[in-house]
Design a protein around this motif. Structure first.
Motif, PDB file in Angstrom:
ATOM      1  N   ILE A  30       0.843  -1.186   0.000  1.00  0.00           N
ATOM      2  CA  ILE A  30       0.000   0.000   0.000  1.00  0.00           C
ATOM      3  C   ILE A  30       0.885   1.245   0.000  1.00  0.00           C
ATOM      4  CG2 ILE A  30      -1.932  -1.117   1.199  1.00  0.00           C
ATOM      5  CD1 ILE A  30      -1.018   0.298   3.770  1.00  0.00           C
ATOM      6  N   GLU A  31       0.306   2.367  -0.373  1.00  0.00           N
ATOM      7  CA  GLU A  31       1.028   3.629  -0.305  1.00  0.00           C
ATOM      8  C   GLU A  31       0.303   4.528   0.689  1.00  0.00           C
ATOM      9  OE1 GLU A  31       3.182   6.113  -3.619  1.00  0.00           O
ATOM     10  OE2 GLU A  31       1.077   6.687  -3.572  1.00  0.00           O
ATOM     11  N   VAL A  32       1.056   5.050   1.648  1.00  0.00           N
ATOM     12  CA  VAL A  32       0.505   5.923   2.675  1.00  0.00           C
ATOM     13  C   VAL A  32       1.117   7.310   2.489  1.00  0.00           C
ATOM     14  CG1 VAL A  32       0.299   6.287   5.168  1.00  0.00           C
ATOM     15  CG2 VAL A  32       0.272   3.975   4.259  1.00  0.00           C
ATOM     16  N   VAL A  33       0.298   8.336   2.617  1.00  0.00           N
ATOM     17  CA  VAL A  33       0.777   9.714   2.496  1.00  0.00           C
ATOM     18  C   VAL A  33       0.775  10.345   3.883  1.00  0.00           C
ATOM     19  CG1 VAL A  33       0.404  11.967   1.415  1.00  0.00           C
ATOM     20  CG2 VAL A  33      -0.216   9.871   0.181  1.00  0.00           C
ATOM     21  N   CYS A  34       1.917  10.898   4.285  1.00  0.00           N
ATOM     22  CA  CYS A  34       2.027  11.547   5.587  1.00  0.00           C
ATOM     23  C   CYS A  34       2.293  13.026   5.370  1.00  0.00           C
ATOM     24  CB  CYS A  34       3.161  10.935   6.395  1.00  0.00           C
ATOM     25  SG  CYS A  34       2.921   9.189   6.681  1.00  0.00           S
ATOM     26  N   ASN A  35       1.500  13.857   6.046  1.00  0.00           N
ATOM     27  CA  ASN A  35       1.552  15.301   5.874  1.00  0.00           C
ATOM     28  C   ASN A  35       1.882  15.933   7.213  1.00  0.00           C
ATOM     29  OD1 ASN A  35       1.004  18.001   5.316  1.00  0.00           O
ATOM     30  ND2 ASN A  35      -0.779  17.512   4.068  1.00  0.00           N
TER      31      ASN A  35
ATOM     32  N   VAL B  46       5.066  13.243   2.602  1.00  0.00           N
ATOM     33  CA  VAL B  46       5.912  12.078   2.384  1.00  0.00           C
ATOM     34  C   VAL B  46       5.047  10.920   1.929  1.00  0.00           C
ATOM     35  CG1 VAL B  46       7.622  10.555   3.435  1.00  0.00           C
ATOM     36  CG2 VAL B  46       7.370  12.877   4.291  1.00  0.00           C
ATOM     37  N   ARG B  47       5.407  10.338   0.780  1.00  0.00           N
ATOM     38  CA  ARG B  47       4.699   9.149   0.286  1.00  0.00           C
ATOM     39  C   ARG B  47       5.566   7.936   0.577  1.00  0.00           C
ATOM     40  NH1 ARG B  47       0.541   9.776  -3.252  1.00  0.00           N
ATOM     41  NH2 ARG B  47       0.162  11.909  -3.928  1.00  0.00           N
ATOM     42  N   VAL B  48       4.962   6.945   1.217  1.00  0.00           N
ATOM     43  CA  VAL B  48       5.716   5.757   1.612  1.00  0.00           C
ATOM     44  C   VAL B  48       4.995   4.511   1.141  1.00  0.00           C
ATOM     45  CG1 VAL B  48       6.736   4.522   3.551  1.00  0.00           C
ATOM     46  CG2 VAL B  48       6.480   6.991   3.683  1.00  0.00           C
ATOM     47  N   LYS B  49       5.736   3.628   0.479  1.00  0.00           N
ATOM     48  CA  LYS B  49       5.182   2.331   0.100  1.00  0.00           C
ATOM     49  C   LYS B  49       5.559   1.330   1.187  1.00  0.00           C
ATOM     50  CE  LYS B  49       4.970   2.626  -4.940  1.00  0.00           C
ATOM     51  NZ  LYS B  49       3.601   3.116  -4.907  1.00  0.00           N
TER      52      LYS B  49
ATOM     53  N   ASN C 250      -4.250   9.239   4.116  1.00  0.00           N
ATOM     54  CA  ASN C 250      -3.440  10.350   4.637  1.00  0.00           C
ATOM     55  C   ASN C 250      -3.317  10.250   6.149  1.00  0.00           C
ATOM     56  OD1 ASN C 250      -2.753  12.459   2.503  1.00  0.00           O
ATOM     57  ND2 ASN C 250      -4.885  11.989   2.050  1.00  0.00           N
ATOM     58  N   LEU C 251      -2.095  10.368   6.648  1.00  0.00           N
ATOM     59  CA  LEU C 251      -1.854  10.398   8.085  1.00  0.00           C
ATOM     60  C   LEU C 251      -1.209  11.726   8.450  1.00  0.00           C
ATOM     61  CD1 LEU C 251      -0.366   6.825   8.689  1.00  0.00           C
ATOM     62  CD2 LEU C 251      -2.740   7.553   8.825  1.00  0.00           C
TER      63      LEU C 251
END
Length: 74
Positions: free
Chosen positions: A3-8, A15-18, A68-69
């Motif tokens: 999955i890809e998680v986006v952290c703001n 930051v996009r993290v796989k 988004n986290l």
């Protein structure tokens, strides 16, 4: 499952993290730390008012692809 998680961090850094859905929050923090140059143990991840605990997996928190986290530093 990948999955890809986006952290703001609210300061304009996104930051996009796989990662895998069975990774723990600690694993996710280490991936974010590698991208941001901060120490993983200084990172706090939240969604609304929930602070995510290090030992719990992403799927247990129902974190899914594209979510988004909120990223904070302590």
């Amino acid at each position: 499952m990948m999955i890809e998680v986006v952290c703001n961090d609210r300061l304009g850094k996104k930051v996009r993290v796989k990662c895998n859905s069975d990774d723990t929050i600690k694993d996710l923090k280490k991936l974010i730390a590698a991208q941001t140059g901060t120490r993983w143990d200084k990172i706090v991840l939240k969604k609304w008012y929930t602070i995510f605990k290090d030992h719990v997996t992403l799927c247990d928190y129902e974190i899914h692809d594209g979510m988004n986290l909120e990223l904070y530093y302590q």
